[in-house]
Design an enzyme around this catalytic site. Structure first.
Site, PDB file in Angstrom:
ATOM      1  N   VAL A  37       6.505   7.179  -1.358  1.00 55.77           N
ATOM      2  CA  VAL A  37       6.010   5.801  -1.449  1.00 55.77           C
ATOM      3  C   VAL A  37       5.480   5.362  -0.093  1.00 55.77           C
ATOM      4  O   VAL A  37       4.391   4.784   0.014  1.00 55.77           O
ATOM      5  CB  VAL A  37       7.099   4.839  -1.947  1.00 55.77           C
ATOM      6  N   ASP A  38       6.228   5.646   0.973  1.00 58.50           N
ATOM      7  CA  ASP A  38       5.768   5.329   2.319  1.00 58.50           C
ATOM      8  C   ASP A  38       4.428   5.988   2.616  1.00 58.50           C
ATOM      9  O   ASP A  38       3.487   5.343   3.091  1.00 58.50           O
ATOM     10  CB  ASP A  38       6.783   5.813   3.351  1.00 58.50           C
ATOM     11  N   TYR A  39       4.352   7.280   2.356  1.00 60.25           N
ATOM     12  CA  TYR A  39       3.142   8.021   2.719  1.00 60.25           C
ATOM     13  C   TYR A  39       1.954   7.587   1.862  1.00 60.25           C
ATOM     14  O   TYR A  39       0.838   7.439   2.364  1.00 60.25           O
ATOM     15  CB  TYR A  39       3.375   9.527   2.579  1.00 60.25           C
TER      16      TYR A  39
END
Length: 397
Positions: free
Chosen positions: A168-170
């Site tokens: 999700v971050d990436y």
């Protein structure tokens, strides 16, 4: 010349998601000026263990190569004045905070347009700048649970499972990089900048893709499948040879036909396994047959046979296996350099290839406040006297 060497981004970024978004743009030549808050000793990623030393860590190196660092408290009058001068000469102000913070810091388009009408203000927050959760902190792990990812991942009889990587971050970072490029393109055409309100929450929702469409349209909920099986394509999952696990995926009918012929078992020729829908309906029986067959030879033997027939397949590699693979070496994805505190560092480059330019002249991540004087002199044309006053007043160190 690099593709993005005419773009300047002021980045109030921290940890993983924000820095990952600007990382790809830095590899492509964009100037990323990291504005680091002295109240928190800069980007928190500088202190993430293991392999951290002073104000640097391998975690920070991973997400910040090719960028520049200036330590600046934009909430102080003098620091804000320097920040405003940088806004006047930049294309983007990029941040990743809570959804309520950009307005508090006065870094939205409405706050900055008087300084630079074409400034693009990109905010990658946990939950976005609107909605009942906008002021909540948001992290990858939380998003994977909240948006259903963990309920879709893992063995059917096991606990909900997080992805092994912070996807999700990436993905949020990549969405931010797209928004940055689109925003700059639009501002240069129209002469007006804008706000880009992005969130990890929206990113995670969007990545639900076809399972979301199935649920929203037909009320069909995907259930967890054993051995990382695809939710509808059969066979497409882990199988175990006599010794080790490997993956086989028949995403087209031609791959199934090749697999059926390679395995040479008459049971696989039955009508009930003849197309996608029938194999899905009869998957439990089919997997039992395939398990029996695959268990008779070692995984390496099967993988060689599958490769010869161009059937999608692959081993379950360790990181050691990954980076010893000749294909990984041939793609020139490894960046190696000497760091003054961390010694020899190796990391993987951006996969975004635009000609040959993005793999040349890449530098390590910046040391804490490394480029303060360079930025003030070369970007803002501050005199030595002006810089000395900022030092004397503690605005820069």
């Amino acid at each position: 010349m690099k593709p993005l060497d005419d773009i300047r981004i002021l980045s109030l970024e921290q940890y993983g998601a924000g820095p990952f978004g600007s990382l790809h743009l830095a590899d492509l030549g964009a100037e990323i000026i990291k504005i680091e808050d002295p109240n928190f000793k800069g980007d928190v990623g500088r202190y993430v263990p293991p392999f951290n030393e002073g104000t640097d860590s391998l975690f920070h190196e991973t997400f910040n190569r090719g960028k520049k660092s200036i330590v600046l408290d934009i909430n102080s009058p003098e620091g804000r004045e320097v920040f405003n001068d940088l806004v006047k000469k930049s294309d983007v102000v990029y941040s990743n905070f809570r959804g309520d913070v950009p307005k508090k810091l006065k870094i939205t388009y409405n706050d900055l347009k008087s300084l630079n009408k074409k400034i693009v203000c990109v905010s990658l927050t946990g939950f976005g700048m609107t909605g009942p959760r906008s002021s909540d902190p948001g992290y990858d792990y939380i998003m994977q649970g909240l948006t259903g990812w963990m309920n879709l991942t893992g063995e059917p009889d096991g606990p909900p499972t997080k992805s092994g990587l912070s996807l999700v971050d990436y993905s949020g970072g990549l969405i931010a990089s797209i928004a940055i490029l689109a925003g700059v393109h639009s501002a240069r055409k129209s002469g007006e900048g804008m706000d880009c309100d992005l969130s990890l929450y929206d990113t995670a929702l969007s990545l639900l893709t076809y399972p979301a469409t199935w649920w929203l349209s037909k009320g069909y909920e995907v259930e967890r499948s054993s051995r990382s099986a695809h939710p509808s394509l059969v066979p497409f999952q882990l199988f175990k040879g006599h010794d080790e696990w490997f993956v086989v995926g028949c995403a087209k009918e031609k791959f199934w036909e090749r697999l059926r012929d390679l395995l040479g078992d008459d049971r696989l020729k039955q009508e009930k396994f003849s197309n996608f829908s029938l194999r899905f309906e009869n998957k439990e029986e089919l997997i039992v047959i395939l398990d029996e067959i695959f268990s008779q030879k070692n995984a390496a033997v099967w993988l060689e046979l599958l490769k010869e027939q161009k059937i999608p397949s692959g081993p379950i590699n360790s990181l050691k296996d990954v980076f010893e693979d000749e294909h990984a070496k041939s793609r020139k994805m490894i960046f190696e350099y000497e760091h003054p505190d961390l010694g020899k560092v190796k990391q993987v480059l951006s996969p975004v290839n635009v000609g040959e330019s993005n793999k040349k002249d890449i530098e390590r991540a910046p040391l804490y406040n490394e480029h303060a004087e360079e930025i003030l002199r070369e970007r803002l044309n501050y005199s030595d006297e002006e810089i000395q006053i900022l030092k004397d007043n503690g605005v820069i160190t």
